[in-house]
Design a protein around this motif. Structure first.
Motif, mmCIF file in Angstrom:
data_model
loop_
_atom_site.group_PDB
_atom_site.id
_atom_site.type_symbol
_atom_site.label_atom_id
_atom_site.label_comp_id
_atom_site.label_asym_id
_atom_site.label_seq_id
_atom_site.Cartn_x
_atom_site.Cartn_y
_atom_site.Cartn_z
ATOM 1 N N SER A 53 67.094 84.144 44.627
ATOM 2 C CA SER A 53 66.218 83.654 43.559
ATOM 3 C C SER A 53 66.198 84.665 42.416
ATOM 4 N N ILE A 54 65.711 84.214 41.287
ATOM 5 C CA ILE A 54 65.535 85.102 40.140
ATOM 6 C C ILE A 54 64.563 86.214 40.517
ATOM 7 N N ARG A 55 63.530 85.882 41.241
ATOM 8 C CA ARG A 55 62.565 86.897 41.694
ATOM 9 C C ARG A 55 63.253 87.970 42.544
ATOM 10 N N ASP A 56 64.159 87.556 43.440
ATOM 11 C CA ASP A 56 64.915 88.517 44.249
ATOM 12 C C ASP A 56 65.691 89.483 43.356
ATOM 13 N N VAL A 57 66.304 88.961 42.303
ATOM 14 C CA VAL A 57 67.095 89.793 41.392
ATOM 15 C C VAL A 57 66.185 90.793 40.673
ATOM 16 N N ILE A 58 65.110 90.320 40.108
ATOM 17 C CA ILE A 58 64.256 91.185 39.289
ATOM 18 C C ILE A 58 63.555 92.256 40.113
ATOM 19 N N PHE A 59 63.163 91.937 41.332
ATOM 20 C CA PHE A 59 62.443 92.909 42.155
ATOM 21 C C PHE A 59 63.333 93.557 43.217
ATOM 22 N N GLN A 60 64.649 93.479 43.038
ATOM 23 C CA GLN A 60 65.577 94.104 43.981
ATOM 24 C C GLN A 60 65.384 95.621 43.965
ATOM 25 N N ILE A 61 65.419 96.196 45.154
ATOM 26 C CA ILE A 61 65.332 97.657 45.290
ATOM 27 C C ILE A 61 66.686 98.173 45.751
ATOM 28 N N GLN A 62 67.174 99.183 45.042
ATOM 29 C CA GLN A 62 68.445 99.828 45.378
ATOM 30 C C GLN A 62 68.210 101.334 45.370
ATOM 31 N N GLY A 63 68.596 102.001 46.418
ATOM 32 C CA GLY A 63 68.428 103.454 46.469
ATOM 33 C C GLY A 63 66.982 103.898 46.355
ATOM 34 N N GLY A 64 66.055 103.067 46.812
ATOM 35 C CA GLY A 64 64.644 103.433 46.787
ATOM 36 C C GLY A 64 63.915 103.118 45.495
ATOM 37 N N ASN A 65 64.611 102.589 44.512
ATOM 38 C CA ASN A 65 64.003 102.241 43.225
ATOM 39 C C ASN A 65 64.314 100.793 42.872
ATOM 40 N N TYR A 66 63.485 100.222 42.009
ATOM 41 C CA TYR A 66 63.793 98.899 41.478
ATOM 42 C C TYR A 66 65.073 98.980 40.657
ATOM 43 N N SER A 67 65.870 97.930 40.702
ATOM 44 C CA SER A 67 67.134 97.896 39.963
ATOM 45 C C SER A 67 66.924 97.959 38.459
ATOM 46 N N PHE A 68 65.834 97.382 37.983
ATOM 47 C CA PHE A 68 65.553 97.379 36.549
ATOM 48 C C PHE A 68 64.475 98.413 36.240
ATOM 49 N N GLU A 69 64.787 99.285 35.319
ATOM 50 C CA GLU A 69 63.877 100.357 34.942
ATOM 51 C C GLU A 69 62.531 99.828 34.465
ATOM 52 N N ALA A 70 62.536 98.694 33.802
ATOM 53 C CA ALA A 70 61.282 98.142 33.275
ATOM 54 C C ALA A 70 60.290 97.785 34.383
ATOM 55 N N VAL A 71 60.780 97.386 35.548
ATOM 56 C CA VAL A 71 59.890 97.088 36.671
ATOM 57 C C VAL A 71 59.332 98.395 37.220
ATOM 58 N N GLN A 72 60.171 99.400 37.297
ATOM 59 C CA GLN A 72 59.788 100.706 37.830
ATOM 60 C C GLN A 72 58.726 101.367 36.944
ATOM 61 N N LYS A 73 58.965 101.365 35.649
ATOM 62 C CA LYS A 73 58.096 102.091 34.722
ATOM 63 C C LYS A 73 56.957 101.255 34.167
ATOM 64 N N GLY A 74 57.065 99.950 34.306
ATOM 65 C CA GLY A 74 55.977 99.100 33.826
ATOM 66 C C GLY A 74 56.156 98.615 32.419
ATOM 67 N N ASN A 75 56.145 99.486 31.480
ATOM 68 C CA ASN A 75 56.155 99.203 30.035
ATOM 69 C C ASN A 75 55.852 97.740 29.714
ATOM 70 N N LEU A 76 56.666 97.099 28.934
ATOM 71 C CA LEU A 76 56.378 95.732 28.489
ATOM 72 C C LEU A 76 56.534 94.674 29.574
ATOM 73 N N PHE A 77 57.175 94.999 30.676
ATOM 74 C CA PHE A 77 57.424 93.997 31.708
ATOM 75 C C PHE A 77 56.132 93.372 32.224
ATOM 76 N N TYR A 78 55.075 94.130 32.244
ATOM 77 C CA TYR A 78 53.833 93.615 32.811
ATOM 78 C C TYR A 78 52.936 92.928 31.774
ATOM 79 N N ASN A 79 53.445 92.707 30.574
ATOM 80 C CA ASN A 79 52.748 91.905 29.565
ATOM 81 C C ASN A 79 53.218 90.456 29.678
ATOM 82 N N PRO A 80 52.377 89.511 29.319
ATOM 83 C CA PRO A 80 52.808 88.097 29.377
ATOM 84 C C PRO A 80 53.983 87.838 28.424
ATOM 85 N N ALA A 81 54.841 86.920 28.817
ATOM 86 C CA ALA A 81 55.968 86.535 27.951
ATOM 87 C C ALA A 81 55.456 85.696 26.789
ATOM 88 N N ARG A 82 56.108 85.873 25.658
ATOM 89 C CA ARG A 82 55.797 85.052 24.496
ATOM 90 C C ARG A 82 56.710 83.839 24.499
#
Length: 146
Positions: A53-82
């Motif tokens: 699923s798309i959710r599997d891709v976005i929240f995939q963990i590789q080497g102990g970290n999320y694959s996408f830096e934005a999920v790891q660090k938070g920044n704009l990822f946790y704001n609602p989409a426009r």
């Protein structure tokens, strides 16, 4: 027909990721990030085998970290989409696919010139600050399917 099956929640997730990872690169840059997400879902090989699923891709963990830096660090990822990002996300899910992200499974911003390979994968091109990499020939047929 859509490139992958998706829900409204998937549109929201991709839209948030596109904004968080590439808002500074405009609509085209956000489309390219979205394309990599869809490519990873379709690939079913290597690091991306078994992602269902798309959710599997976005929240995939590789080497102990999320694959996408934005999920790891938070920044704009946790704001609602426009709405603009949701529209772009739907485009990538339905049909959008362009060079250099057309077959890419990886991208990153090196803050320097793009290296010729990334974890052994060949450089496919650059858009603004992001470098894109696609799988080596014959190593991931899923990335090359529509």
């Amino acid at each position: 027909m859509a490139r992958v099956a998706y829900t409204d929640k998937d549109i929201e997730l991709i839209a948030r990721m596109m904004r968080a990872e590439a808002e500074g690169e405009g609509r085209l840059g956000m489309l390219m990030v979205g394309n990599v997400i869809v490519n990873r879902r379709k690939a079913n090989c290597g690091d991306f085998e078994g992602l269902r699923s798309i959710r599997d891709v976005i929240f995939q963990i590789q080497g102990g970290n999320y694959s996408f830096e934005a999920v790891q660090k938070g920044n704009l990822f946790y704001n609602p989409a426009r709405e603009v990002e949701k529209k772009l996300a739907k485009q990538t899910l339905d049909f959008w696919r362009e060079h250099p992200s057309k077959y890419a499974l990886w991208y990153f911003n090196p803050y320097a010139p793009c290296p010729p390979t990334w974890y052994g994968q060949p450089f496919s091109g650059q858009f603004k600050l992001h470098c894109y990499y696609e799988p080596q020939a014959n190593t991931c047929e899923g990335a090359y399917r529509w």
